[in-house]
Design an enzyme around this catalytic site. Structure first.
Site, short mmCIF file in Angstrom:
data_model
loop_
_atom_site.label_atom_id
_atom_site.label_comp_id
_atom_site.label_asym_id
_atom_site.label_seq_id
_atom_site.Cartn_x
_atom_site.Cartn_y
_atom_site.Cartn_z
N ASN A 1 -10.40 -4.59 1.95
CA ASN A 1 -10.27 -4.35 3.38
C ASN A 1 -11.52 -3.93 4.13
OD1 ASN A 1 -7.62 -5.01 4.26
ND2 ASN A 1 -6.87 -3.44 2.86
N ASP B 1 0.82 -1.21 0.00
CA ASP B 1 0.00 0.00 0.00
C ASP B 1 0.87 1.27 0.00
OD1 ASP B 1 -2.16 1.62 0.27
OD2 ASP B 1 -2.96 0.66 2.05
N ARG C 1 -12.51 1.48 7.82
CA ARG C 1 -11.16 1.87 7.40
C ARG C 1 -11.23 3.05 6.43
NH1 ARG C 1 -5.93 -0.80 4.47
NH2 ARG C 1 -4.48 -0.39 6.13
N ASP D 1 -3.54 -11.29 8.67
CA ASP D 1 -2.61 -10.19 8.94
C ASP D 1 -1.78 -10.48 10.19
OD1 ASP D 1 -3.28 -8.64 6.81
OD2 ASP D 1 -4.70 -7.37 7.90
N ASP E 1 -6.17 -6.84 -2.67
CA ASP E 1 -6.70 -6.74 -1.30
C ASP E 1 -8.16 -6.32 -1.30
OD1 ASP E 1 -6.63 -6.76 1.46
OD2 ASP E 1 -4.81 -5.55 1.60
C1 GLA Z 1 -4.49 -5.07 4.62
C2 GLA Z 1 -3.60 -6.26 4.30
C3 GLA Z 1 -2.18 -5.96 4.73
C4 GLA Z 1 -1.70 -4.70 4.04
C5 GLA Z 1 -2.65 -3.56 4.32
C6 GLA Z 1 -2.29 -2.34 3.50
O1 GLA Z 1 -4.63 -4.90 5.98
O2 GLA Z 1 -4.09 -7.42 4.88
O3 GLA Z 1 -1.33 -7.03 4.43
O4 GLA Z 1 -1.62 -4.94 2.65
O5 GLA Z 1 -3.99 -3.90 4.02
O6 GLA Z 1 -3.14 -1.27 3.73
#
Ligand code: GLA
Length: 714
Positions: free
Chosen positions: A463, A350, A426, A531, A461
């Site tokens: 999120n 990111d 988020r 994570d 990703d």
């Molecule tokens: C998520 C992913 C992490 C990372 C963050 C970046 O939480 O699971 O591994 O890539 O986003 O914002």
């Protein structure tokens, strides 16, 4: 050889697989399919005999359809257990009365597919049920297709599950399943079934961290990891889903699964079809380990996009090192260090795009940030390539921050309802991928990114979960189909990108393991299980993961201590040994690693490269569960039996117990095995029956043992 036959006299179909059989038949009046058998291999004549001797069940307060154990139950008549299909016709009729029309078997090089077509007696709905089996496997892929042949307006689908699995009648079943949350995915849970229903589901818009769409059932809770009968099933779907496990009042257990019918309504227009995702089942009499190995073999051969013998490269990801503060200079520095360790793919996470300095801004603006990368990404990519590594990039294409150029230009592109707030998580909202224009924009943006750069790896990703899944422009025109269309369009985009850019490998991530299932795994090379990279916690996450999915696709990073989730500090060696149990990655800040740590890491990566084909694609045996005590152990055997890798992890030393003896499994009779490091040779009998002694001293000690098969002993 997989084989499907139809016996005309008893009107039953028999599916013969590697070590199991499956049988079902047509009812007298051709209005339903009754389940007959699913279990260890039996001769077809025995299955026919079973079909013949089945007595029609008569039960008070149920019609004949409601009494039999159906393979797929359209709601109607007196059926009261969980149905598979429920529709509404344009004139308001809400039940189905179907009759069997035709069946056929399609052959391919390694599979056979049986299809059975049913037609509603009065309305233009055709339902085709599919069963696919493969040579050398015990899995059955089941799915359905609904078709509106036209003439009576749209058919509204209220519930359309993929299959109904009936289990043999036993005293009592135990259900094993995978549950969790962010940072604690794929935890193994179990419960004894009593009368009633257990519902496992996602209403989150994606597979979810809460439950993984995988179940296993064993009678009388007597299966162990290596013995006992187990039936298991998994859904190939990455959107909202549900699996209902029901014990009827007569003690029969069945379970249905597919796209979740919660908030669901799908208009099947005249002349259109809807293909449902597969609900895949398998049987093993070798316990949960046998079930896992069967899942892994099936995935390697028939699900994953790469061939069964492919291995995943060692990866470095800079997220935990530089977070949003990525720039050309710090990424180049990290790349130099990573290359020196033997890393093969360097991934910038990111922060590289738009005004992305934190998680409040920039999502949706997929142009390279000019302050962080004034020369664009290409000089960094060229350096990474010159260092002998592939270049990878993080994206989150289904999302947008309200503080972004994309959102300012297209506030209607997100899911929302009139007069309702747009819930942020988020600081972001979900793009309405069901919209053709959004889908086209996402594809064009990513296609451009991949065309303009030599990107060979994408971490995709997602999120946040869905909220306010509305589409006001579609009011009155079936906006609820977003639950389905989001995922179908996501699949379409990935499939098309793969086609246009065949050298790019993909990783599915959703805030960790929020999108891990057979559907996404058929189009990505790997997934991010969590994570949470704390090595001790990871053992449990990885154990649960291994129940359903092969280690090759399980990305595991070695990160820094204290761990950002648990604040725990464990030795680098232990962290490596845990991460080497899947597809190895490094996620620490290499600029802070000491010379000695770099040396150690180089050594582990070199050993990993020598053994990874066994770990990633071999036969997995869970010798000791991390849930069961202070020692955990996993063994991998190469498919040709030539090598064994064993990991042993001791987490907390107690009572001075500094040695554990492990009986190895899956050995070849009369073979001898040599420890690749010490040169000590062991017989199969010693390793299996005496057991290999391993010393574990203090907290967080660990060992990796690599055994190579020598010439057979006499
Ligand atoms: C998520 C992913 C992490 C990372 C963050 C970046 O939480 O699971 O591994 O890539 O986003 O914002």
């Amino acid at each position: 050889m997989a084989d499907i036959t139809y016996d005309t006299s008893s009107r039953c179909w028999i599916l013969q697989m590697e070590a199991s059989s499956y049988c079902f038949g047509l009812s007298e009046d051709a209005s339903s399919l009754k389940h007959i058998y699913w279990g260890p291999y039996i001769a077809s004549a025995v299955a026919v005999e079973m079909a013949r001797t089945q007595v029609p069940l008569k039960r008070p307060f149920a019609s004949s359809e409601g009494a039999i154990r159906e393979e797929y139950a359209p709601w109607g008549r007196m059926r009261f257990s969980e149905p598979s299909l429920k529709v509404e016709y344009a004139d308001g009729t809400r039940v189905i009365e179907w009759v069997f029309e035709e069946h056929g078997v399609e052959q391919s090089k390694e599979s056979q597919t049986l299809w059975l077509r049913f037609r509603d007696r009065a309305y233009p709905l055709i339902v085709t049920l599919y069963y696919r089996i493969y040579d050398g496997h015990d899995v059955i892929e089941r799915w359905g297709q609904l078709e509106n042949t036209g003439g009576s307006g749209p058919v509204t689908i209220r519930q359309a599950l993929s299959a109904d699995w009936q289990l043999p009648v036993r005293k009592r079943y135990r259900l094993t399943y995978l549950h969790g949350r962010w940072g604690k995915e794929t935890q193994v849970a179990e419960t004894l079934l009593g009368p009633g229903k257990i519902v496992l589901e996602s209403r989150q818009g994606m597979t979810s961290h809460q439950f993984n769409p995988w179940v296993a059932l064993d009678p009388d809770a007597c299966a162990t990891d290596e013995s006992g009968e187990v039936w298991s099933a998994a859904l190939a779907w990455s959107g909202t889903w549900k699996i209902v496990i029901e014990t009827t009042s007569y003690g029969e257990v069945h379970f249905v699964g597919g796209v979740n019918d919660f908030d669901f309504r799908y208009w099947l227009g005249e002349g259109t079809r809807l293909v449902l995702p597969a609900f895949v089942g398998l049987y093993s009499k070798e316990g949960f380990g046998g079930v896992s190995r069967r899942w892994h073999a099936y995935e390697l051969e028939h699900v994953f996009p790469e061939p069964p013998e492919a291995v995943r490269p060692v990866l470095y990801n800079s997220w935990e090192a530089t977070a949003f503060s990525v720039n050309e200079r710090n990424q180049m520095e990290l790349a130099e260090k990573a290359a020196g360790l033997g890393v093969e793919v360097f991934v910038v996470d990111d922060g590289w795009f738009g005004a992305r300095d934190n998680d409040y801004t920039g999502l949706g603006d997929w142009t390279v940030n000019p302050e962080k990368f004034p020369r664009g990404l290409n000089p960094l990519i060229a350096r990474v390539n010159a260092l002998g590594m592939r270049f990878g990039l993080w994206i989150e294409p289904e999302m947008v921050n309200p503080d972004s150029d994309l959102y300012r230009a297209h506030p209607d592109w997100v899911y929302h309802f009139h007069q309702r707030s747009r819930t942020q998580e988020r600081n972001q909202l979900v793009l309405n991928l069901a919209r053709e224009d959004v889908q086209a924009w996402v594809f064009a943006t990513l296609d451009g990114l991949l065309s303009e750069h030599n990107i060979e790896f994408i971490k995709w990703d997602m999120n946040r979960y869905f909220s306010e899944p509305g589409w006001p422009d579609e009011a009155g025109r079936n906006p609820e189909r977003v639950w389905l269309d989001h995922v179908r369009n996501l699949y379409r985009i990935i499939d098309e990108l793969r086609c246009r850019h065949p050298h790019v490998a993909f990783e599915s991530c959703a805030g960790g393991g929020g999108r891990v299932d057979l559907g996404i795994l058929s189009r990505v090379e790997q997934v991010w299980p969590s994570d949470n990279t704390d090595a001790l916690d990871r053992l449990r996450i990885q154990e649960g993961f291994s129940y359903a999915y092969a280690p090759r696709v399980m990305m595991c990073w070695v990160t820094d201590c204290p761990n950002f989730v648990t604040k725990r500090t464990v030795p680098l060696r232990y962290r490596f040994h845990v991460a080497m149990a899947g597809a190895l990655g490094i996620g620490g800040d290499l600029s802070r690693w000491t010379q000695q740590e770099m040396e150690e890491a180089r050594g582990f990566i070199a050993i990993y490269k020598r053994t990874r084909s066994v770990i990633q694609n071999g036969l997995l045996y869970r010798l000791r569960s991390p849930r069961a005590g202070s020692v955990a152990a996993t063994q991998y055997v190469a498919r040709d039996g030539s090598e064994i890798v064993l990991f042993v992890w001791g987490h907390s030393q107690q009572f001075g117990e500094t040695q554990v003896t492990l009986s190895l499994l899956g050995l070849e009779e009369e073979a001898r095995y040599t420890d690749a490091v010490s040169g000590t040779t062991y017989s199969d009998v010693f390793l299996a029956h005496h057991g290999l002694p391993v010393s574990l001293v203090g907290d967080f000690d660990s060992h990796m043992i690599h055994l190579v098969r020598a010439a057979p002993s006499r």
